[in-house]
Design a protein around this motif. Structure first.
Motif: not given
Ligand code: ADP
Ligand code: MG
Length: 677
Positions: A112-114, A125, A55
């Protein structure tokens, strides 16, 4: 102290109190145990420091209007290009097309996120406009109801922690804390709400997972002990000689696993305590034979025995097995939904008068006007097909009756420990000799003709085949139409060569019985069916199971269907016809072709779908845990179970180190007062 109402907390007025009560929070303890369900944490790093699959948070300028694509009716994918550190990074958002307006070309956003290193892509996300203060603290995000704000909850909890944390007492025994290196209750509460870093958060979670599972398992084990000790005096003195004689009369020799399970069941029948046992065995492992012998044992002890199954087809099939195996003087009857009027009255009367020894039936057995003269033993087949309530009703009809649950759906260990933790378990982990593994193939729809000629070849050699069409809901007319269409097509194609039959839920019971009888006696060679054949059907001469649109089924269901073949000596085949679109569907097809081990399949199914979908949470009695996760926390679950068994069996609460746990148990589980001494 912690039981105190939150009304006295500074900053909680009547309005706020109501809102919190709405979320299930009324005491200080509720508040401290109201855990975040996720955390926000922005730590921006340069692109070249980002790690694949982790993340990440990045900020940059939106380059152009985001693009939204729709697929599968309701699903959407939003793609946005963002310039970060001079490179162009793609951000992807699924099913949040409305977010489009948040990404205005030229403006700076933080997402933000993978991170996908290879595609330079973030699966977003969270997003917000502008930049975010770098390396912000880890912020708890609470599950909220109504118009309460996350910040308000943070403030209240933070204040409560400040004021009450030093009154929080540890109740886990010192040795567990040490052995498992768990943080203390105080530290864990602090860290789960306001973690210093992700490591301390991890340990805090670990503690609460263990705590939750230990308490749950203690309850299960206490429950198990109570059921055992509370029921005495139903020892069934069965006739060993007669039982052994029956076993010798069987058309086959029981496998070692069957004998072992049978012994465990007979021991329970004999004991003065009530049996509460689960018999697990993969499809085709021969549970029915074990069931029938044990039913017979109960009858030789002068009791009535009941065998409850989920479908009419099964009831009928088992009735035949009972009739062919049990001695002629045993009075057998069948009570299902299709048994009506005078016939039904007669059976009910005989049951009440004790003139029936073994009754086989569906949930028609548990209707209010059905009474037993002397019910001693109940078997519930394919138990997950029945709801918890139905299972309990039958229990209550024979107050002290011994109960055996049978299941062919292999239950992953985690589930068997949780949903059936209060039961004893027998396993048939061995197949009858001479069984060949069912060969499984996955083919696309465009190969249908080749498959049909293969099937025809097998049928010409004297075998029989099932063709199953998906039926998602009994009421779904379209699905039944699928089966009917396919039936007509096949009938046309094979006219004069092979007799084709049709089976689905809309047929009357008489029609169903007729079709099944014709298939069993090989009058019908090819049976087109919806999933009504899924459970338990036994026609050993059938060697082909072809499943249409196989990707629409779950793994456990596919395994059940496949279990309809491979029941005789001949080589059997399972053909999965599917053009799956998604990865999960493909994965399922792949797994099916790779293993026939029901336990592996069940574990995979659990992974792919989660316990709720596999068993139906309400149906199965699988509890919903707050922090623990049955798929990932199975080690903790086993540890907790072992500890709980040790504590309950050895009454360890008498030891000084366990005194706080003991107090906790007494307070929490007053129903076990008599045990906790
Ligand atoms: P399950 O209910 O566990 O799926 P069944 O009890 O229907 O399995 O048994 C499957 C088939 O295997 C039946 O045809 C049964 O007669 C046969 N069978 C059961 N036990 C044995 C055994 N020990 N040896 C050979 N065949 C057996
Ligand atoms: Mg069965």
């Amino acid at each position: 102290m912690l039981e105190k109402s939150i009304q006295d907390v500074k900053g909680i007025g009547p309005k706020m109190y109501e809102k919190l009560a709405e979320m299930g929070i009324t005491t200080l303890e509720d508040l401290l145990y109201y855990f975040p369900n996720r955390y926000d944490h922005y730590e921006q790093k340069p692109l070249h420091d980002l790690i694949h699959e982790e993340k990440v948070t990045i900020a940059g300028q939106v380059i152009q209007e985001p693009v939204v694509q729709y697929y599968n009716r309701k699903r959407s994918r939003l793609t946005v290009s963002i310039r970060v550190d001079g490179a162009v990074v793609k951000g992807v958002l699924f099913n949040r097309a409305y977010a489009k307006n948040h990404f205005t070309p030229g403006e700076v956003v933080t997402v933000s996120g993978k991170w996908d290193q290879h595609r330079l892509q973030v699966t977003i996300d969270q997003y917000q406009k502008g930049t975010v203060e770098n390396n912000s603290p880890i912020t708890p995000i609470y599950p909220l109801k109504g118009d309460i704000k996350n910040n308000q909850v943070i403030k209240i909890i933070s204040q409560t922690i400040d004021e009450t944390l030093n009154t929080v007492e540890e109740f886990l025994p010192e040795q567990f804390i040490e052995n498992y290196r768990l943080p203390t209750r105080r530290d864990a509460i602090k860290q789960i709400h306001f973690p210093d870093n992700f490591t301390s958060l991890k340990h805090a979670k670990r503690r609460f997972v263990y705590e939750e599972l230990l308490i749950f398992q203690l309850k299960m084990q206490l429950f198990r002990k109570k059921t055992k000790e509370a029921t005495t005096g139903n020892a069934q003195k069965y006739d060993k000689e007669k039982v052994n004689h029956l076993i010798k009369q069987l058309p086959f020799t029981l496998t070692n696993a069957q004998i072992k399970s049978l012994k465990e069941i007979l021991r329970d029948l004999e004991s003065p305590h009530r049996m509460n046992r689960l018999l697990q065995g993969d499809v085709g492992s021969g549970k029915t034979a074990v069931a029938i012998v044990s039913l017979f044992a109960s009858v030789t002890a002068g009791k009535q025995a009941a065998f409850m199954v989920p479908t009419e087809i099964l009831a009928e099939q088992h009735e035949h097995s009972l009739q062919s195996i049990l001695p002629a003087n045993i009075r057998i009857a069948r009570l299902t939904g299709s048994v009506k009027g005078k016939k039904r009255k007669e059976i009910i009367q005989k049951l009440a008068d004790g003139e029936i020894d073994v009754i086989i039936g569906t949930h028609a057995l548990i209707q209010d006007d059905v009474y037993f003269a002397n019910l001693g033993y109940v078997i519930i087949d394919e138990q997950h097909r029945f709801g918890v309530n139905q299972r309990n009703t039958l229990k209550e009809k024979g107050i002290l009756a011994d109960i055996l649950f049978m299941t062919a759906t292999p239950i992953p260990r985690t589930l068997s420990i949780t949903a059936f933790g209060d039961m004893d378990v027998s396993k048939i982990d061995e197949m009858p000799k001479g069984r060949k593994t069912v060969e499984t193939y996955w083919v696309k729809h465009n190969m249908l003709n080749r498959i049909l000629s293969f099937i025809y070849k097998e049928l010409k050699n004297g075998s029989q085949a099932y063709v199953v069409c998906p039926l998602i809901e009994e009421s779904d007319k379209l699905d039944i139409q699928n089966a009917i269409d396919l039936f007509m097509q096949l009938q046309e194609a094979l006219r004069g060569k092979v007799r084709v039959g049709l089976m689905h839920g809309r047929l009357s019971n008489e029609e169903k019985e007729q079709v099944m009888a014709d298939f069993t006696s090989n009058q019908i060679q090819l049976l087109v069916s919806t999933t009504v054949v899924e459970v338990g059907v036994n026609v050993p001469n059938a060697t082909i199971m072809m499943i249409q649109d196989a990707d629409r089924f779950g793994l456990s269901q596919l395994h059940q269907l496949r279990g309809r073949v491979g029941r005789g000596e001949k080589q059997s085949y399972c053909i999965l016809v599917a053009d799956p679109k998604g990865d999960t569907g493909k994965e399922r097809m792949r797994i099916m072709t790779e293993t026939t081990d029901g336990f592996i399949l069940a574990e995979k199914d659990l992974e792919l779908r989660g316990p709720g979908d596999v068993f139906g949470v309400k149906q199965s009695g699988v509890p919903e845990f707050k922090v623990a996760d049955l798929v990932h926390d199975y080690r903790a679950l086993e540890t907790a179970r072992n500890d709980a068994m040790d504590i309950v069996m050895n009454k360890r609460w008498k030891e000084p180190e366990f005194s706080r746990l003991f107090q906790f148990l007494k307070k929490e589980f007053s129903m076990f007062d008599d045990l906790l001494n």
